[in-house]
Enzyme design. Structure first.
Site, PDB file in Angstrom:
ATOM      1  N   HIS A   1       1.268  -1.136  -0.049  1.00  0.00           N
ATOM      2  CA  HIS A   1       0.185  -0.024  -0.565  1.00  0.00           C
ATOM      3  C   HIS A   1       0.904   1.207  -0.325  1.00  0.00           C
ATOM      4  O   HIS A   1       1.960   0.851   0.270  1.00  0.00           O
ATOM      5  CB  HIS A   1      -1.381  -0.618   1.438  1.00  0.00           C
ATOM      6  CG  HIS A   1      -1.860   1.379   1.589  1.00  0.00           C
ATOM      7  ND1 HIS A   1      -1.119   1.911   2.710  1.00  0.00           N
ATOM      8  CD2 HIS A   1      -2.968   2.071   0.548  1.00  0.00           C
ATOM      9  CE1 HIS A   1      -2.149   3.175   2.811  1.00  0.00           C
ATOM     10  NE2 HIS A   1      -2.910   3.020   1.541  1.00  0.00           N
TER      11      HIS A   1
ATOM     12  N   HIS B   1       8.051   6.314 -10.793  1.00  0.00           N
ATOM     13  CA  HIS B   1       8.066   4.533 -10.714  1.00  0.00           C
ATOM     14  C   HIS B   1       9.585   3.935 -11.023  1.00  0.00           C
ATOM     15  O   HIS B   1      11.053   4.950 -10.888  1.00  0.00           O
ATOM     16  CB  HIS B   1       8.019   3.914 -12.134  1.00  0.00           C
ATOM     17  CG  HIS B   1       8.141   5.355 -13.288  1.00  0.00           C
ATOM     18  ND1 HIS B   1       8.967   4.839 -14.107  1.00  0.00           N
ATOM     19  CD2 HIS B   1       7.484   6.151 -13.711  1.00  0.00           C
ATOM     20  CE1 HIS B   1       9.435   5.211 -14.757  1.00  0.00           C
ATOM     21  NE2 HIS B   1       8.257   6.543 -14.802  1.00  0.00           N
TER      22      HIS B   1
END
Length: 1202
Positions: A323, A367
């Protein structure tokens, strides 16, 4: 540069040279708070990398066991910090970064070598040392750790330690020195003089401390089951006794091999003189084995990948999920980092959360995907979308550019009714993102590959007849091949069969002098070959029409037999004897080659044949006196691919075949080798006639077969056709089946399909090359294509190409389902489709281009069966309807995009993980492609329906928003409901991430664990599985070594053991062992009787065994020291040791970090079993357990060498 790091082909000598160079050290540029020039070297004794300014001043060190990654290039924030400064000219190939540490956020050491060679050497060397460190045995690890302890307090650098320094060191090692006399007495026992110990004495002292305090452990082995083990004398554990112990107490099946037992013992024997074929342990060595990683509680077979368990639908697995993956700490103040993604993926996480926000010019996406190319099984990207439509479109393009073919954009099995398996999805990236709810008729792929294929009849408006073509409809286009050759009628076939003998080399036709010529040929041939009986030839009879004569050699002379003929049943037959008839002469001769010809005077088979002398001289395609230029002129006049002639060259034994192929004139040499004719270098034929017959059936050049003999009559007939410019290239001769011919001058490439409307026009498909182009006026040019010379075509349908660009013109054929066989194409999406009756057929499907109808002829198709042509019509009709609906689809898509705030480009990337937010608590209607997300405290109340849903589709659970400190919830109840992606905060290493890490240590750390079969039964109820006890686990805590030191005080540890899962009485704890964290013991005269703890296991697949070590402080409060958690099914029986993971900041995985390392020792690393080490600063701390398990614990509380 990374490619140079492979060690598979490296010799041991090469490895030793690299390690020696790393130990010598080199000067490198170090990027820290500033750019510095420092000496970087490897300290082999302690397995550390050190960087120093001068010989006597070490700036810092890192343990090789702490290295998580060595990344080549300028791929760290250290390089980014100085990218605009003086290092901007540094070669990327000389740079690399070492990522190391025990926290979730790793430390970095960014370096630039002076040469690419030095950088590659360090990259290979560090990988080599990391592998060696992972594979090191426990005694090697302890020796390295002890050296670090000594060097940490050895101020004189004399490789020795004083009693004062030793006392200080023991306090750091969690050992309380009883009295001032204690050290003097004990060091004296190991031979210390003048209160100074060298390293060997220090090592003996270390072993003595352990033995003196833990020798009461040996009392455990004087019980009935192990009474045989401990003998008398110094070397009291014999090889045979140790083997028996491994087999019957430890249940080690491999111990049946005595050689393996012997190898294990020699690892722990310190004296090389005792490493014999019959080794034996001292009691100290036996204790060291008990506390070693080689005696681990965990069965390594459960850490291996099971390929058979990777073939179920994705909905049958627990998937390791995180998460807010981008965060490095709490939810409010911690930094967002790309390295957090890399870290989680390396820890085995396979579902990461991506937060995407609007940026000034492009979306901000956290990312780090370029670092994860080695991940084998699929990764799910859960997109938390905060971007507008414009930047979503840009983000979709980023995903395509970064992931390329790894990105899953189409279903693997369009007709499937369940999710694909992890094996099917290997290496794929799956996007979880909101998908637009657009009518499926718009968004489905127009046609599947090879949607329709078969043989169609296509009307030729020039010849005004139907021709059969093999056709394929794919991606809106009709592809058709060359027309099929028409079958000859039965009469022609019969006639051809009757004349088969005329092409055979033994048939000489009509001879000028008949019998005399035949006898002369046979005599000459037999004189040359030795005269084998049965040598023969066949010639036409001079006397009887339709009859022939068989002349053959027997007993040194020539004999003749008449082959008679007569009508029988309306067909001609042939025979030598009245009782045996043949349909043709060819079969007659073949029969007598295999069966004897019986007469009153002889009985023989036909053997060799006499070849017809110079048969080619009688053929119209042979020219004995024709120059190369004249041959080219003949072929230029004949506009047919496959036209050919053979001419004799200047040398009497040399010939050339001149032919047309793909609109060009080609030449190929033929030379005579003895009696054989050789084409090229290896194709041999007995005659030129045989050569021509062969290449009438097989291609001579690409697809070109010899079809049209260029006779003088044929040349005269075509002489009215205008001779074109040079159709052949500058190369004089080509090889057989040469692949790439040179490009003709004035070549153009077709931009669009075109179909001829007059006999003097070309028909071509998009991408076709037209050669020898002559530019005429009024928009029409002439050129050569497919055997048609100087035919007209529209200039606006083509573009000129050079040789370089023409080389790529065949690329469209790679996607053409017919490849080189394709003759033309029709873009159905640009046509109207009409059914009618015409050209003598009841049902004809007509494709008519919508634009330029006046200049484009209709394309008519049909089949013999009406129901078959209707299927083709239906496919073509669907294509035109989809095309007509595209404009309406664009308008609809824009409306839905605006309403749902989802860009169509992002929506198209979503295949299997389609989030559902509306009515997600209802389970009456759902598809396998959807995924439903629930907050931890709002799980559907209809548990039974929820579990049924989880068998088919995916679910994801995430923490509630109130967990601002990034704490975690208990994943166990959700796993039991079949929830697949139970997302936790990986940056917080609490009890629940320890459970998660334990579960996903199974199946090789792939991040995919197959749920037990019982969870897919209709009768499964999570709360009702405690019906029968599968087995009991009895655990007795005996001792430990090297527990973490909580602060300035000495630890007073106790152990808590918990069975997590479906059980009631699930937690026990030991007594407190006061003031000893170095080698505490929970048995013996100074401790109350220690009893075994017994746990009842109802379901091994759903249970976890957890060990936690606490220390009791001065207020009698427990403080966490270390833990280890295991799936129960992988726990081994016997006296076992267990490694503990002591950090409260991190969990790491063995396979995810780097394969093979078994255990971590860092005080600041809380890791799952099997993780790679953080530091080798402390040897294994060990808790031994009896019966079902015996466990070991490990710690870290040493200082770095500096």
């Amino acid at each position: 540069m990374a490619g140079c790091r492979s060690q598979g082909d490296m010799t041991e000598y090469k490895k030793s040279l690299i390690k020696r160079d790393l130990e010598m050290g080199i000067v490198m540029t170090v990027y820290r708070q500033r750019i510095e020039r420092l000496t970087v070297q490897v300290i082999m004794e302690t397995r550390q990398v050190a960087w120093t300014r001068t010989a006597n001043k070490t700036e810092g060190v890192l343990d090789i066991s702490e290295i998580r990654e060595v990344r080549p290039g300028k791929n760290s924030k250290d390089f980014d910090r100085f990218k605009d400064q003086k290092d901007k000219n540094a070669d990327t190939n000389t740079c690399f970064t070492i990522f190391y540490g025990s926290q979730f956020v790793l430390n970095t050491l960014s370096l630039a070598a002076d040469s690419v060679e030095d950088a590659e050497k360090w990259l290979m060397g560090l990988d080599l040392l990391r592998q060696e460190t992972q594979k090191a045995h426990t005694p090697e690890i302890i020796e390295s750790w002890l050296r670090k302890q000594m060097y940490s307090v050895d101020q004189t650098k004399k490789n020795s330690i004083t009693l004062k320094e030793l006392k200080s060191l023991l306090l750091q090692m969690n050992f309380k020195v009883p009295s001032g006399r204690f050290l003097k007495d004990k060091t004296g026992l190991v031979g210390a003089k003048k209160d100074v110990l060298d390293f060997e004495q220090f090592h003996k002292f270390y072993n003595l401390l352990h033995y003196e305090n833990q020798k009461m452990i040996l009392e455990e082995f004087k019980k009935d089951s192990c009474r045989f083990l401990i003998g008398t004398g110094d070397h009291c554990v014999l090889l045979s006794s140790f083997q028996r112990f491994l087999l019957y107490e430890q249940k080690e099946a491999w111990a049946n091999d005595l050689n393996l037992v012997r190898e294990l013992m020699t690892i722990f024997i310190d004296d090389t003189m005792r490493k014999t074929n019959d080794p034996s342990f001292t009691v100290e060595e036996f204790l060291n084995f008990l506390f070693s990683k080689e005696n681990s509680i965990w069965d390594e077979k459960f850490s291996e990948i099971s390929p058979l368990e990777m073939n179920n639908p994705l909905s049958h697995y627990w998937i390791n999920s995180s998460h807010n993956t981008y965060l490095t700490g709490d939810q409010m103040r911690s930094e967002s980092s790309t390295e957090a993604y890399v870290r989680c993926l390396r820890l085995g996480c396979r579902c990461v959360e991506l937060d995407c926000w609007n940026g000034p010019d492009e979306p901000i996406i956290y990312h780090g995907w370029t670092r994860t190319s080695k991940i084998k099984y699929p990764v799910v990207l859960s997109i938390e979308e905060h971007c507008d439509l414009k930047q979503q479109k840009m983000m979709a393009q980023v995903f395509k550019d970064v992931f390329q073919d790894k990105l899953l954009t189409e279903p693997l099995e369009p007709g499937a009714e369940q999710l694909p398996s992890p094996s099917q999805l290997k290496g794929k990236i799956i996007i979880k993102h909101k998908k637009l709810n657009i009518d499926e008729t718009f968004k489905k792929k127009d046609l599947r590959k090879g949607d329709k294929q078969g043989e169609l009849s296509i009307w030729d408006p020039i010849d005004e007849r139907w021709y059969k073509h093999y056709c394929v409809i794919e991606n809106k286009t009709l592809y058709y091949a060359e027309e099929n050759e028409e079958e000859e009628d039965t009469g022609k076939a019969t006639q051809a069969s009757a004349e088969l003998h005329k092409t055979e080399p033994w048939f000489h036709g009509r001879m000028s002098e008949g019998r005399q010529t035949a006898e002369r040929l046979l005599q000459e041939y037999c004189a040359d070959t030795g005269g084998v009986d049965g040598t023969f030839l066949v010639r036409e009879s001079h006397t009887f029409v339709n009859d022939c004569t068989l002349s053959f050699w027997r007993s040194g002379r020539v004999q003749h037999c008449r082959i008679r003929s007569c009508m029988e049943g309306g067909h001609m037959v042939y025979f030598l004897t009245e009782n045996l008839h043949f349909p043709d002469i060819y079969k007659l001769i073949q029969y007598y080659k295999e069966n004897p010809l019986r007469c009153q005077d002889f009985n023989l088979r036909l053997t060799d044949f006499v070849p017809k002398p110079d048969q080619h001289l009688q053929e119209g395609w042979f020219y004995s006196n024709l120059s190369r230029g004249e041959a080219e002129d003949y072929l230029v006049r004949i506009p047919r691919d496959g036209a050919f002639l053979i001419r004799q060259r200047e040398d009497s034994d040399s010939y050339a075949i001149t032919f047309r192929g793909e609109g060009k004139v080609k030449h190929c040499r033929i030379h005579k080798d003895g009696s054989m004719y050789v084409l090229g270098t290896s194709s041999e034929f007995e005659s030129l006639v045989e050569l021509v017959d062969y290449f009438r059936k097989k291609p001579l050049y690409r697809k070109t077969k010899l079809r049209y003999p260029v006779t003088p009559e044929l040349v005269e007939w075509f002489s009215s056709i205008t001779k074109t410019a040079s159709l052949y290239d500058c190369k004089q001769y080509v090889e057989v089946n040469e692949i790439e011919p040179a490009l003709s001058q004035n070549t153009v490439m077709a931009l669009f399909d075109y179909r001829a409307m007059r006999p003097d026009e070309l028909t071509f498909a998009q991408g076709a090359l037209i050669h020898n182009v002559t530019k005429e006026t009024k928009g029409w040019w002439k050129g050569d294509l497919g055997g048609k010379l100087q035919h007209f075509f529209p200039a606006n349908f083509v573009e000129e190409v050079s040789s370089a660009s023409a080389d790529t013109s065949c690329q469209p054929e790679e996607e053409n389902p017919l490849g080189d066989l394709c003759k033309g194409t029709v873009d159905i999406s640009k046509c109207t489709v009409v059914r009618s009756a015409k050209h003598g057929k009841a049902v004809v499907v007509t494709l008519q281009y919508k634009e330029d109808k006046e200049n484009m002829l209709p394309f008519d198709l049909t089949m013999d069966a009406i129901e078959d042509i209707y299927e083709w019509y239906k496919v073509a009709w669907d294509i035109t309807q989809i095309e007509e609906n595209r404009e309406f689809e664009k308008i609809t898509t824009k409306q839905v995009e605006s309403r749902d705030e989802v860009a169509i480009e992002m929506s198209e990337l979503v295949v299997y993980c389609q989030p559902r937010s509306k009515d997600k608590d209802g389970f009456e209607n759902y598809t396998y492609k959807e995924v439903r997300s629930f907050v931890e405290n709002k799980i559907p109340s209809r548990k039974k329906q929820f579990m049924l849903y989880n068998r088919k589709a995916l679910s994801r659970i995430y923490p509630k928003g109130q967990r601002l400190d990034s704490s975690n919830y208990d994943p166990y109840p959700l796993w039991m409901c079949g929830c697949h992606m139970v997302a936790l905060n990986f940056q917080t290493a609490d009890k629940y991430t320890q459970l998660n890490s334990s579960l996903f240590s199974l199946n090789g750390g792939t991040g995919y664990v197959l749920q037990p079969e019982l969870m897919r039964r209709d009768s499964y109820e999570p709360q009702q599985e405690r019906k029968s006890i599968k087995y009991n686990i009895s655990i007795k805590v005996i001792a430990a070594r090297h527990l973490p030191k909580p602060g300035r005080s000495i630890a007073s540890p106790f152990v808590e053991i918990e069975l997590c899962g479906q059980t009631d009485e699930n937690k026990f704890k030991t007594t407190v062992c006061h003031d000893n964290g170095f080698n505490p013991v929970w048995i013996g005269p100074n401790n109350p009787p220690s009893e075994a703890f017994t746990f009842s296991v109802y379901e091994p697949d759903l249970s976890f065994l957890r060990f936690v070590v606490f220390e009791e402080d001065m207020f009698s409060d427990p403080n966490f020291l270390a833990q280890a958690t295991f799936p129960v099914k992988g726990v081994r029986s016997g006296y076992r040791s267990e490694e503990l993971y002591s950090s409260s900041k991190q969990l790491q995985k063995k396979q995810a970090e780097y394969g093979g390392d078994f255990y971590p020792y860092d005080v600041h690393s809380k890791q799952q079993r099997g993780a790679p080490p953080h530091r080798r600063e402390d040897p294994p701390q060990c808790t031994t357990l009896e019966r079902k398990t015996n466990k070991q614990q490990k710690i870290n509380n040493s200082k770095f060498y500096s």
